[in-house]
Design a protein around this motif. Structure first.
Motif, PDB file in Angstrom:
ATOM      1  N   PHE A  20       0.926  -1.188  -0.066  1.00 17.73           N
ATOM      2  CA  PHE A  20       0.072   0.019   0.110  1.00 17.73           C
ATOM      3  C   PHE A  20       0.622   1.346  -0.077  1.00 17.73           C
ATOM      4  O   PHE A  20       2.070   1.197   0.379  1.00 17.73           O
ATOM      5  N   TRP A  22       0.453   5.487   0.875  1.00 17.00           N
ATOM      6  CA  TRP A  22      -0.414   6.374   1.836  1.00 17.00           C
ATOM      7  C   TRP A  22      -0.570   7.579   1.256  1.00 17.00           C
ATOM      8  O   TRP A  22       0.210   8.358   1.275  1.00 17.00           O
ATOM      9  N   THR A  57      -9.056   4.515   8.339  1.00 16.13           N
ATOM     10  CA  THR A  57      -8.423   4.282   6.776  1.00 16.13           C
ATOM     11  C   THR A  57      -9.504   4.239   5.844  1.00 16.13           C
ATOM     12  O   THR A  57     -10.453   3.545   6.185  1.00 16.13           O
ATOM     13  N   ARG A  58      -9.378   4.796   4.655  1.00 15.08           N
ATOM     14  CA  ARG A  58     -10.270   4.583   3.523  1.00 15.08           C
ATOM     15  C   ARG A  58      -9.658   4.143   2.318  1.00 15.08           C
ATOM     16  O   ARG A  58      -8.242   4.662   2.167  1.00 15.08           O
ATOM     17  N   LEU A  59     -10.011   3.402   1.499  1.00 10.17           N
ATOM     18  CA  LEU A  59      -9.476   3.058   0.171  1.00 10.17           C
ATOM     19  C   LEU A  59      -9.813   3.972  -0.758  1.00 10.17           C
ATOM     20  O   LEU A  59     -10.977   4.417  -1.170  1.00 10.17           O
ATOM     21  N   HIS A  62      -7.336   0.912  -6.012  1.00 12.86           N
ATOM     22  CA  HIS A  62      -6.627  -0.464  -5.977  1.00 12.86           C
ATOM     23  C   HIS A  62      -6.080  -1.015  -7.111  1.00 12.86           C
ATOM     24  O   HIS A  62      -6.841  -0.638  -8.081  1.00 12.86           O
ATOM     25  N   LEU A  72      -2.767  -1.259  -2.919  1.00 12.70           N
ATOM     26  CA  LEU A  72      -3.730  -0.186  -2.433  1.00 12.70           C
ATOM     27  C   LEU A  72      -3.258   1.056  -2.033  1.00 12.70           C
ATOM     28  O   LEU A  72      -2.075   1.249  -1.670  1.00 12.70           O
ATOM     29  N   GLU A  73      -4.107   2.027  -2.515  1.00  8.31           N
ATOM     30  CA  GLU A  73      -3.892   3.507  -2.145  1.00  8.31           C
ATOM     31  C   GLU A  73      -4.862   3.792  -0.990  1.00  8.31           C
ATOM     32  O   GLU A  73      -5.962   3.754  -1.283  1.00  8.31           O
ATOM     33  N   LEU A  74      -4.217   4.155   0.164  1.00  9.12           N
ATOM     34  CA  LEU A  74      -5.124   4.293   1.201  1.00  9.12           C
ATOM     35  C   LEU A  74      -4.901   5.859   1.773  1.00  9.12           C
ATOM     36  O   LEU A  74      -3.981   6.756   1.444  1.00  9.12           O
ATOM     37  N   GLN A  75      -5.907   6.383   2.535  1.00 10.93           N
ATOM     38  CA  GLN A  75      -5.876   7.623   3.063  1.00 10.93           C
ATOM     39  C   GLN A  75      -6.888   7.659   4.428  1.00 10.93           C
ATOM     40  O   GLN A  75      -7.567   6.805   4.617  1.00 10.93           O
ATOM     41  N   MET A  92     -12.301   1.564   5.546  1.00 13.57           N
ATOM     42  CA  MET A  92     -11.725  -0.021   5.285  1.00 13.57           C
ATOM     43  C   MET A  92     -12.148  -0.705   6.688  1.00 13.57           C
ATOM     44  O   MET A  92     -11.697   0.024   7.790  1.00 13.57           O
TER      45      MET A  92
END
Length: 219
Positions: A20, A22, A57-59, A62, A72-75, A92
């Motif tokens: 992932f 961030w 965390t949110r997606l 992907h 995954l790119e998360l935020q 998520m």
């Protein structure tokens, strides 16, 4: 009939197959989302449920690479947004299905005071993905926090989009021979359901049966 989850990606993935990135900036909800999240947190406090709020965390995006690895790119996102019935903004959660060495399924009944699935049976362990955390790490952490055990083997199974716009990362943990679970305060009962799903209790939620069928037959 409840709407079925949507598959975003399908494993199986070993822990090292999930990576992932961030995003530096957190998710910025609109005024309506913020007000709804405030109301949801207030409702939890009024029934003495956990209402710590904070960040989860949110997606964002992907992809599955040519070699089958999941990226995954998360935020960061406000935790309370996951409580909104139709607007969780792809917050998520991780769901760790737990199986004994002989194939039985660990089921736990959630206590009456918890924020989600109160008084209902669930499979294994689950919870929000913490900021900066791989969803595979979430599965390991929740298994330890909720049941006091460590997996002998761990596999990622699927990335699902639920009808309430929560993204669920599902995986399976196999426990070593002789492992004993110790349930946490978020569960008031637990049981080991038979390896054969057809022999589960008659009142087992259909969603749990579908989840077990899915992880039993990885692509």
């Amino acid at each position: 009939m409840r709407p079925a989850p949507t598959f975003l990606a399908r494993g199986p993935w070993a822990p090292e197959d999930v990576s992932f990135d961030w995003r530096a900036e957190p998710y910025a909800p609109g005024a309506e989302q913020t007000a709804a999240a405030d109301a949801a947190i207030t409702a939890l406090r009024e029934r003495s449920s956990p209402s710590h709020d904070g960040l989860a965390t949110r997606l964002v995006e992907h992809r599955v690479d040519a070699d089958g690895r999941l990226h995954l790119e998360l935020q960061a996102i406000r935790w309370a947004l996951r409580l909104l019935p139709g607007g969780a903004a792809r917050s998520m959660t991780g769901q760790c299905v737990v199986r004994s060495a002989d194939g039985r399924w660990l089921a736990g009944r959630r206590a009456a005071w918890v924020a989600t699935w109160a008084n209902r049976w669930t499979l294994g362990a689950g919870g929000a993905v913490d900021p900066g955390e791989s969803p595979m790490t979430t599965l390991e952490r929740e298994l330890q926090e909720e049941w006091g055990v460590t997996a002998e083997r761990l596999r990622g199974d699927a990335l699902l989009l639920l009808p309430n716009d929560v993204v669920m990362f599902v995986g399976t943990a196999w426990l070593p021979e002789g492992a004993e679970v110790v349930r946490d305060h978020e569960h008031d009962e637990h049981d080991w359901w038979p390896a054969d799903i057809e022999r589960w209790p008659a009142d087992a939620d259909p969603a749990l049966r579908a989840l077990a069928e899915m992880v039993s037959t990885p692509r």
